[in-house]
Write an enzyme that holds these catalytic residues in place. Structure first.
Site, mmCIF file in Angstrom:
data_model
loop_
_atom_site.group_PDB
_atom_site.id
_atom_site.type_symbol
_atom_site.label_atom_id
_atom_site.label_comp_id
_atom_site.label_asym_id
_atom_site.label_seq_id
_atom_site.Cartn_x
_atom_site.Cartn_y
_atom_site.Cartn_z
ATOM 1 N N ARG A 181 -4.531 6.964 5.382
ATOM 2 C CA ARG A 181 -5.932 7.501 5.319
ATOM 3 C C ARG A 181 -6.476 8.686 5.717
ATOM 4 O O ARG A 181 -7.116 9.498 4.892
ATOM 5 C CB ARG A 181 -7.214 6.196 5.757
ATOM 6 N N ASP B 71 -9.222 -0.396 -10.284
ATOM 7 C CA ASP B 71 -10.611 0.018 -9.201
ATOM 8 C C ASP B 71 -11.038 1.306 -9.469
ATOM 9 O O ASP B 71 -12.168 1.747 -9.723
ATOM 10 C CB ASP B 71 -10.233 -0.675 -7.772
ATOM 11 N N ASP C 13 -9.828 0.164 5.307
ATOM 12 C CA ASP C 13 -9.767 1.355 4.840
ATOM 13 C C ASP C 13 -10.938 2.040 4.604
ATOM 14 O O ASP C 13 -11.065 3.257 4.742
ATOM 15 C CB ASP C 13 -8.851 1.205 3.509
HETATM 16 N N1 ARG Z 1 -4.657 -4.719 7.407
HETATM 17 C C1 ARG Z 1 -3.937 -3.391 7.403
HETATM 18 C C2 ARG Z 1 -4.735 -2.424 7.685
HETATM 19 O O1 ARG Z 1 -5.756 -2.593 7.822
HETATM 20 C C3 ARG Z 1 -3.298 -3.011 6.005
HETATM 21 C C4 ARG Z 1 -4.345 -2.849 5.026
HETATM 22 C C5 ARG Z 1 -3.827 -2.371 3.403
HETATM 23 N N2 ARG Z 1 -4.809 -2.214 2.761
HETATM 24 C C6 ARG Z 1 -4.782 -2.391 1.412
HETATM 25 N N3 ARG Z 1 -5.745 -1.900 0.582
HETATM 26 N N4 ARG Z 1 -4.186 -3.270 1.026
HETATM 27 O O2 ARG Z 1 -4.039 -1.390 8.358
#
Ligand code: ARG
Length: 408
Positions: A98, A14, A127
């Site tokens: 992040r 991506d 994210d």
């Molecule tokens: N649900 C979790 C969070 O919001 C994990 C997110 C994982 N991100 C990913 N791009 N797979 O923190």
């Protein structure tokens, strides 16, 4: 219009496609930043490949930043002090990395004179919230671009797009799971995990497969709330998370299976493996039981879920989060001592013992044997006054012919 953009680059399909797509569709010059937060235990070897791929996709530059120490000492450390568990379970793995990445994106944007930063997140997850809000709090003047929110390409479309532009992506079969990893653990979603009734599949786990069925006992040393020693030897947090993760994860400890509330209103079923983080939080919480004064302890426990929500919701750089950090730091002044953990396969971790030179546990006050120093006679008057209000109420009730309390 924006002409230079700094993209958070992972080296995957991506973000590689995003480099070319933003150039073609938006006419911008793209600089990539890949931030190592512990997602790849063998980064050294992969760095060249990552840079080559970014340049092949059309990037004007690609910088790799080793932020592992920073991730451990500034971000994971605060999560341990806050006993971070979103919705009582998830220790914020992705939510912690992040803001680290955002900080480096903004710094790189300043360095190259960019007007925008970009990320590869879709519109459905948390994210994007952390990238967008984090950037806007650190640099309100920068624009945030999210090509994957607008391009409407399926994975097959992206593969075709990469082929068309000769972007070298790994020739993997259809990727089943979306996995995000850092020093605090791994977050796994998609595939059969999306059915909350299905048992989680074994295959995506890497940190918590049982490879050792012997019991193990070890001691974590804390100073002012921070884990700093393993079995008496000083150990930086980054290494401690790793080593404790190996000792507990190899015995199957550290898995979570939950249905969580995303910030964007979606409930999602996700699984996690965070053996090191969960073990250190367990030990830290136990040492607080021994060393925190009662009111401080109870108040901190009320604020901890708020801290986790803020961080989950992308508010790492918010003033409330900073104020809570200051409160937590103040509470940790005497959270110093040792916690002994015992782990047994499959997946059982217990605190066996705890000690502290500044423990508030007083054997003389607690004991029922001859060493007792508690003033028993003081108890009667104290307890009488404690219950005086409800006793008076019950008395009035019964005089008025009412039953004094609920029928039991
Ligand atoms: N649900 C979790 C969070 O919001 C994990 C997110 C994982 N991100 C990913 N791009 N797979 O923190």
């Amino acid at each position: 219009m924006t002409n230079k953009v700094v993209l958070a680059y992972s080296g995957g399909l991506d973000t590689s496609v995003a480099v070319r797509w933003m150039q073609e569709e938006w006419g911008v010059e793209v600089y990539c930043v890949a931030v190592d937060v512990g997602q790849d235990r063998d980064v050294g070897a992969a760095n060249d490949v990552l840079v080559a791929r970014a340049l092949a996709a059309g990037a004007a530059g690609c910088t790799i930043i080793d932020a592992r120490r920073e991730m451990a000492e500034e971000f994971c450390a605060k999560a341990i002090l806050a006993n971070a568990r979103y919705e009582g379970k998830y220790p914020l793995v992705s939510a912690l990395s992040r803001p680290v990445i955002v900080r480096h994106l903004v710094a790189e944007a300043r360095r190259v004179g960019a007007q925008a930063v970009a990320h590869g997140c879709t519109g459905k997850g948390n994210d994007q919230v952390r990238f967008d809000v984090g950037t806007r709090t650190l640099a309100p003047d920068l624009e945030v671009l999210a090509p994957a929110r607008v391009w409407q390409m399926t994975r097959a479309d992206s593969v075709a797009y990469a082929a068309k532009w000769s972007i070298p992506i790994e020739a993997t079969a259809e990727k089943i799971y979306s996995i995000d990893e850092n020093l605090f653990g791994r977050a796994i979603e998609c595939g059969q995990i999306e059915d909350p009734w299905e048992a989680p599949p074994e295959e995506p786990y890497t940190l918590t497969r049982v490879t050792d069925t012997s019991d193990a006992t070890f001691t974590i040393g804390f100073e002012q709330g921070l884990p700093v020693k393993l079995d008496g030897a000083a150990c930086p947090l980054e290494a401690l998370l790793d080593e404790v993760g190996v000792r507990t994860g190899s015995r199957g400890f550290g898995r979570l299976d939950m249905v969580e509330n995303r910030r964007v209103g979606i409930k999602s079923r996700e699984v996690y493996e965070c053996p090191g983080a969960l073990a250190l939080i367990l030990a830290h919480q136990d040492l607080e039981d021994l060393t925190l004064e009662r009111d401080v302890h109870h108040e901190k426990a009320r604020l901890e879920p708020r801290w986790s929500e803020l961080v989950y919701d992308g508010m790492w750089y918010s003033p409330l989060k900073a104020a809570l950090d200051a409160f937590f730091a103040e509470t940790q002044r005497h959270v110093t001592g040792d916690v002994r953990l015992k782990v047994s396969a499959p997946g059982v971790l217990r605190v066996e013992g705890r000690r502290s030179p500044v423990a508030l546990y007083d054997h003389g006050l607690a004991t029922y044997d001859a060493a007792d120093t508690f003033r028993h006679a003081d108890a009667e008057g104290f307890v009488r006054l404690w219950g005086l209000g409800v006793q008076t109420w019950a008395d009035r009730q019964s005089r008025a012919g009412e039953r004094p309390g609920p029928v039991t």
